[in-house]
Design an enzyme around this catalytic site. Sequence first.
Site, PDB file in Angstrom:
ATOM      1  N   ILE A 167      29.395  54.215  34.580  1.00 50.28           N
ATOM      2  CA  ILE A 167      30.822  54.033  34.336  1.00 50.28           C
ATOM      3  C   ILE A 167      31.097  53.903  32.847  1.00 50.28           C
ATOM      4  O   ILE A 167      32.005  54.541  32.297  1.00 50.28           O
ATOM      5  CB  ILE A 167      31.353  52.805  35.098  1.00 50.28           C
ATOM      6  CG1 ILE A 167      31.203  52.997  36.608  1.00 50.28           C
ATOM      7  CG2 ILE A 167      32.822  52.555  34.750  1.00 50.28           C
ATOM      8  CD1 ILE A 167      31.465  51.746  37.422  1.00 50.28           C
ATOM      9  N   ASP A 186      25.365  46.236  25.822  1.00 53.85           N
ATOM     10  CA  ASP A 186      24.516  46.289  27.009  1.00 53.85           C
ATOM     11  C   ASP A 186      23.123  45.836  26.601  1.00 53.85           C
ATOM     12  O   ASP A 186      22.540  46.400  25.659  1.00 53.85           O
ATOM     13  CB  ASP A 186      24.468  47.717  27.565  1.00 53.85           C
ATOM     14  CG  ASP A 186      23.847  47.800  28.951  1.00 53.85           C
ATOM     15  OD1 ASP A 186      22.747  47.229  29.135  1.00 53.85           O
ATOM     16  OD2 ASP A 186      24.447  48.429  29.833  1.00 53.85           O
ATOM     17  N   ALA A 245      34.941  46.022  36.896  1.00 54.00           N
ATOM     18  CA  ALA A 245      33.569  45.769  37.335  1.00 54.00           C
ATOM     19  C   ALA A 245      33.537  44.734  38.458  1.00 54.00           C
ATOM     20  O   ALA A 245      33.606  45.085  39.642  1.00 54.00           O
ATOM     21  CB  ALA A 245      32.729  45.316  36.140  1.00 54.00           C
ATOM     22  N   ARG A 246      33.459  43.451  38.096  1.00 54.28           N
ATOM     23  CA  ARG A 246      33.441  42.362  39.064  1.00 54.28           C
ATOM     24  C   ARG A 246      34.270  41.200  38.520  1.00 54.28           C
ATOM     25  O   ARG A 246      34.169  40.833  37.350  1.00 54.28           O
ATOM     26  CB  ARG A 246      32.006  41.890  39.343  1.00 54.28           C
ATOM     27  CG  ARG A 246      31.178  42.853  40.194  1.00 54.28           C
ATOM     28  CD  ARG A 246      31.720  42.918  41.629  1.00 54.28           C
ATOM     29  NE  ARG A 246      30.926  43.754  42.499  1.00 54.28           N
ATOM     30  CZ  ARG A 246      31.137  45.045  42.712  1.00 54.28           C
ATOM     31  NH1 ARG A 246      32.129  45.666  42.083  1.00 54.28           N
ATOM     32  NH2 ARG A 246      30.374  45.725  43.545  1.00 54.28           N
ATOM     33  N   ASP A 270      41.386  45.217  37.914  1.00 55.93           N
ATOM     34  CA  ASP A 270      41.202  45.918  39.186  1.00 55.93           C
ATOM     35  C   ASP A 270      40.404  45.061  40.153  1.00 55.93           C
ATOM     36  O   ASP A 270      40.394  45.318  41.350  1.00 55.93           O
ATOM     37  CB  ASP A 270      40.479  47.256  38.958  1.00 55.93           C
ATOM     38  CG  ASP A 270      40.587  48.167  40.164  1.00 55.93           C
ATOM     39  OD1 ASP A 270      41.728  48.551  40.489  1.00 55.93           O
ATOM     40  OD2 ASP A 270      39.555  48.472  40.783  1.00 55.93           O
ATOM     41  N   GLU A 275      39.184  37.973  46.172  1.00 55.42           N
ATOM     42  CA  GLU A 275      39.874  39.186  46.621  1.00 55.42           C
ATOM     43  C   GLU A 275      40.129  39.136  48.120  1.00 55.42           C
ATOM     44  O   GLU A 275      39.205  38.822  48.877  1.00 55.42           O
ATOM     45  CB  GLU A 275      39.028  40.416  46.260  1.00 55.42           C
ATOM     46  CG  GLU A 275      38.843  40.599  44.756  1.00 55.42           C
ATOM     47  CD  GLU A 275      37.934  41.764  44.408  1.00 55.42           C
ATOM     48  OE1 GLU A 275      37.405  42.428  45.337  1.00 55.42           O
ATOM     49  OE2 GLU A 275      37.740  42.021  43.216  1.00 55.42           O
ATOM     50  N   HIS A 294      40.852  46.477  43.556  1.00 53.96           N
ATOM     51  CA  HIS A 294      39.441  46.856  43.651  1.00 53.96           C
ATOM     52  C   HIS A 294      39.353  48.268  44.251  1.00 53.96           C
ATOM     53  O   HIS A 294      38.635  48.523  45.207  1.00 53.96           O
ATOM     54  CB  HIS A 294      38.665  45.863  44.520  1.00 53.96           C
ATOM     55  CG  HIS A 294      37.189  45.887  44.270  1.00 53.96           C
ATOM     56  ND1 HIS A 294      36.394  44.771  44.405  1.00 53.96           N
ATOM     57  CD2 HIS A 294      36.348  46.885  43.889  1.00 53.96           C
ATOM     58  CE1 HIS A 294      35.135  45.081  44.133  1.00 53.96           C
ATOM     59  NE2 HIS A 294      35.093  46.366  43.828  1.00 53.96           N
TER      60      HIS A 294
END
Length: 322
Positions: A167, A186, A245-246, A270, A275, A294
């Site tokens: 992504i 990263d 992502a999360r 998102d 959730e 999501h």
Amino acid sequence: MDTETRNPLTGMRVLITCPPMLACAEEWRSEFDTRGVELVLPDVIQTLPEDALVELVPSCDGWIIGDDPVTRAVLRAGRDGVLKAAVRWGVGTDNIDFNAARELGFEIKNTPGMFGAEVADVAMAYVTCLARSIIDIDRGVRAGEWPKPRGKSLSALTMGIIGYGDIGKNLALRAVAAGMAVIAVDPTLEVGQELGDVTRGEWPEAVGQCDVLVFTCALTNSNWHMLDAAVLALARDGVFVVNVARGPLIDEGALCSALISGRVGGAALDVMENEPLLATSKLRTLENCVFGTHNASNTWEAVGRTNRKAMTLLWAALEGNP
């Protein structure tokens, strides 16, 4: 040779709990019917709770998992029942207790690389919405107004991409094409590694160099609430925050405070810590916060190829466990 002899899957039951796959059940149902496999298709908004899974999983031979809590209790129930194989639909695996899976003899594979471009598309759309106040303009027009807020040119912004996997790399392509400077953060990136038009950065030092922070990384035990009040204090005033992502990567309480103070100029989420988003969430009251469901990976093309990959992995696993 009869059908059961030719097809070792005949008579098995498979549970599907992934909402995007459930939403298009009629498109792939024949894959199961031709194999004589019975489908179990519960109503799922985002995930099923642990107690519901403990009841459903034991009676099923296979399971295509969504974001559901794959806990020790769920896996134990499956082992005590007839569960033979499970596949995680999608990329993220933070919902799976892999230690329990190994101990109980389950190998759970996922489907990486299926929708990096689609999630990157949505992330870039969120960035544009925030930079150009598109949601605010829409709200104003609907209210009978004609607002003309002054936005920010994408080419004047530096994007920090937190997580440089499929992504993140797809997002970098889009950001560079828009003329943005890009910093990738990263831990798997090596010092001096060639990244083309992208610069390598360290967390949290890179936060102060970015106008936009986009989270595209996996959730692990070590990065829970990686964006908290202390890190936000390092950010540029008015920074934009995007999370595809999360949810738990971001401390939502700290984000709320930063959105109110203006330290964060706008956020697009998102994904959330809970959730669907709780009705009591303070984020709902903030107009400079844009919400998704999501849903960034959910296109006809991406869902179709991920369904195919998940089914292929499941057939292979079940045929190896007659």
